[in-house]
Design a protein around this motif. Sequence first.
Motif, short mmCIF file in Angstrom:
data_model
loop_
_atom_site.label_atom_id
_atom_site.label_comp_id
_atom_site.label_asym_id
_atom_site.label_seq_id
_atom_site.Cartn_x
_atom_site.Cartn_y
_atom_site.Cartn_z
N ALA A 238 43.99 -17.50 22.83
CA ALA A 238 43.86 -17.46 24.29
C ALA A 238 42.65 -16.64 24.70
O ALA A 238 41.90 -17.03 25.60
N ALA A 239 42.42 -15.53 24.03
CA ALA A 239 41.25 -14.69 24.35
C ALA A 239 39.96 -15.44 24.03
O ALA A 239 39.02 -15.43 24.83
N ARG A 240 39.91 -16.10 22.87
CA ARG A 240 38.71 -16.84 22.46
C ARG A 240 38.40 -17.95 23.45
O ARG A 240 37.27 -18.09 23.94
N LEU A 241 39.40 -18.77 23.77
CA LEU A 241 39.19 -19.90 24.67
C LEU A 241 38.94 -19.43 26.11
O LEU A 241 38.12 -20.00 26.82
N GLY A 242 39.65 -18.39 26.53
CA GLY A 242 39.49 -17.88 27.88
C GLY A 242 38.08 -17.39 28.16
O GLY A 242 37.59 -17.50 29.29
N GLU A 243 37.42 -16.86 27.15
CA GLU A 243 36.03 -16.39 27.30
C GLU A 243 35.07 -17.53 27.61
O GLU A 243 34.00 -17.31 28.18
N LEU A 244 35.45 -18.75 27.27
CA LEU A 244 34.56 -19.90 27.44
C LEU A 244 34.63 -20.52 28.84
O LEU A 244 33.74 -21.26 29.24
N VAL A 245 35.71 -20.22 29.57
CA VAL A 245 35.90 -20.78 30.91
C VAL A 245 35.45 -19.76 31.94
O VAL A 245 35.85 -18.60 31.88
N HIS A 246 34.62 -20.19 32.88
CA HIS A 246 34.07 -19.28 33.89
C HIS A 246 34.51 -19.74 35.28
O HIS A 246 33.81 -20.50 35.96
N PRO A 247 35.70 -19.27 35.73
CA PRO A 247 36.21 -19.70 37.04
C PRO A 247 35.28 -19.30 38.17
O PRO A 247 34.65 -18.25 38.14
N TRP A 248 35.24 -20.14 39.19
CA TRP A 248 34.44 -19.85 40.38
C TRP A 248 35.23 -18.98 41.36
O TRP A 248 34.66 -18.44 42.29
N VAL A 249 36.53 -18.87 41.16
CA VAL A 249 37.40 -18.12 42.05
C VAL A 249 37.60 -16.71 41.49
O VAL A 249 37.84 -16.54 40.30
N ALA A 250 37.54 -15.71 42.36
CA ALA A 250 37.75 -14.33 41.95
C ALA A 250 39.23 -14.09 41.67
O ALA A 250 40.10 -14.81 42.16
N GLY A 251 39.51 -13.08 40.89
CA GLY A 251 40.89 -12.70 40.60
C GLY A 251 41.21 -12.83 39.13
O GLY A 251 40.50 -13.47 38.37
N ALA A 252 42.31 -12.21 38.77
CA ALA A 252 42.76 -12.23 37.37
C ALA A 252 43.27 -13.62 37.01
O ALA A 252 44.06 -14.21 37.73
N MET A 253 42.77 -14.13 35.91
CA MET A 253 43.22 -15.42 35.39
C MET A 253 43.47 -15.25 33.91
O MET A 253 42.71 -15.70 33.07
N GLU A 254 44.57 -14.58 33.60
CA GLU A 254 44.87 -14.20 32.23
C GLU A 254 45.54 -15.31 31.42
O GLU A 254 45.62 -15.21 30.21
N GLN A 255 46.00 -16.37 32.06
CA GLN A 255 46.63 -17.47 31.33
C GLN A 255 45.59 -18.52 30.97
O GLN A 255 44.74 -18.87 31.79
N VAL A 256 45.69 -19.02 29.74
CA VAL A 256 44.80 -20.09 29.28
C VAL A 256 45.67 -21.31 29.01
O VAL A 256 46.69 -21.22 28.31
N ILE A 257 45.28 -22.43 29.59
CA ILE A 257 46.03 -23.68 29.47
C ILE A 257 45.16 -24.70 28.76
O ILE A 257 43.97 -24.84 29.06
N SER A 258 45.77 -25.42 27.83
CA SER A 258 45.09 -26.46 27.08
C SER A 258 45.72 -27.81 27.42
O SER A 258 46.94 -27.94 27.43
N ILE A 259 44.87 -28.78 27.69
CA ILE A 259 45.33 -30.15 27.91
C ILE A 259 44.77 -31.00 26.77
O ILE A 259 43.56 -31.06 26.58
N ARG A 260 45.67 -31.64 26.03
CA ARG A 260 45.24 -32.55 24.97
C ARG A 260 45.28 -33.96 25.53
O ARG A 260 46.35 -34.52 25.75
N PRO A 261 44.11 -34.55 25.81
CA PRO A 261 44.07 -35.90 26.40
C PRO A 261 44.68 -36.94 25.46
O PRO A 261 44.35 -36.97 24.27
N GLU A 262 45.56 -37.76 25.99
CA GLU A 262 46.15 -38.86 25.23
C GLU A 262 45.68 -40.21 25.75
O GLU A 262 45.56 -41.15 24.98
N ILE A 263 45.41 -40.29 27.04
CA ILE A 263 44.86 -41.50 27.65
C ILE A 263 43.61 -41.06 28.42
O ILE A 263 43.68 -40.14 29.24
N VAL A 264 42.48 -41.68 28.12
CA VAL A 264 41.23 -41.33 28.79
C VAL A 264 40.59 -42.62 29.31
O VAL A 264 40.36 -43.55 28.55
N THR A 265 40.35 -42.65 30.62
CA THR A 265 39.70 -43.80 31.23
C THR A 265 38.55 -43.34 32.10
O THR A 265 38.55 -42.20 32.60
N GLY A 266 37.55 -44.18 32.24
CA GLY A 266 36.42 -43.84 33.09
C GLY A 266 35.73 -45.08 33.61
O GLY A 266 35.85 -46.16 33.03
#
Length: 134
Positions: free
Chosen positions: A101-129
Amino acid sequence: MNRRNLKELSEAESLRRLAAVPFGRIVFTRQALPAIRPVNHVVVDGQIILRSGAGTIISAEVATWDTVVAYEVDELDADRHLGWSVVATGVARLVADPGEAARLGELVHPWVAGAMEQVISIRPEIVTGFELVP
């Protein structure tokens, strides 16, 4: 009005475009109804990674258990009627391992101020574009 053709993107091209932008929308269920929130993300090892703070709607509805979500990103030019959109559907999970969580959280740079201590992962199963083309 300039009408455009709709070109389907491959899964690989869709994922490449998703990874190229820092901002998208997570779609989830809240009180049995669809809910959408804008968030920042990164793509790491094929997973969409975002951060959230405890007590937020995303924390309550998505991070507390494995949740099926959709994640949408786009780049659209309203003046020229050109652009593209990608939707990835999969399961969102709270990253429970503190080191990961610490490693991945360092890579995300939220535009919103405030504590964002939770890291969420989404594993795509269906991808369309799709892309709007002349």
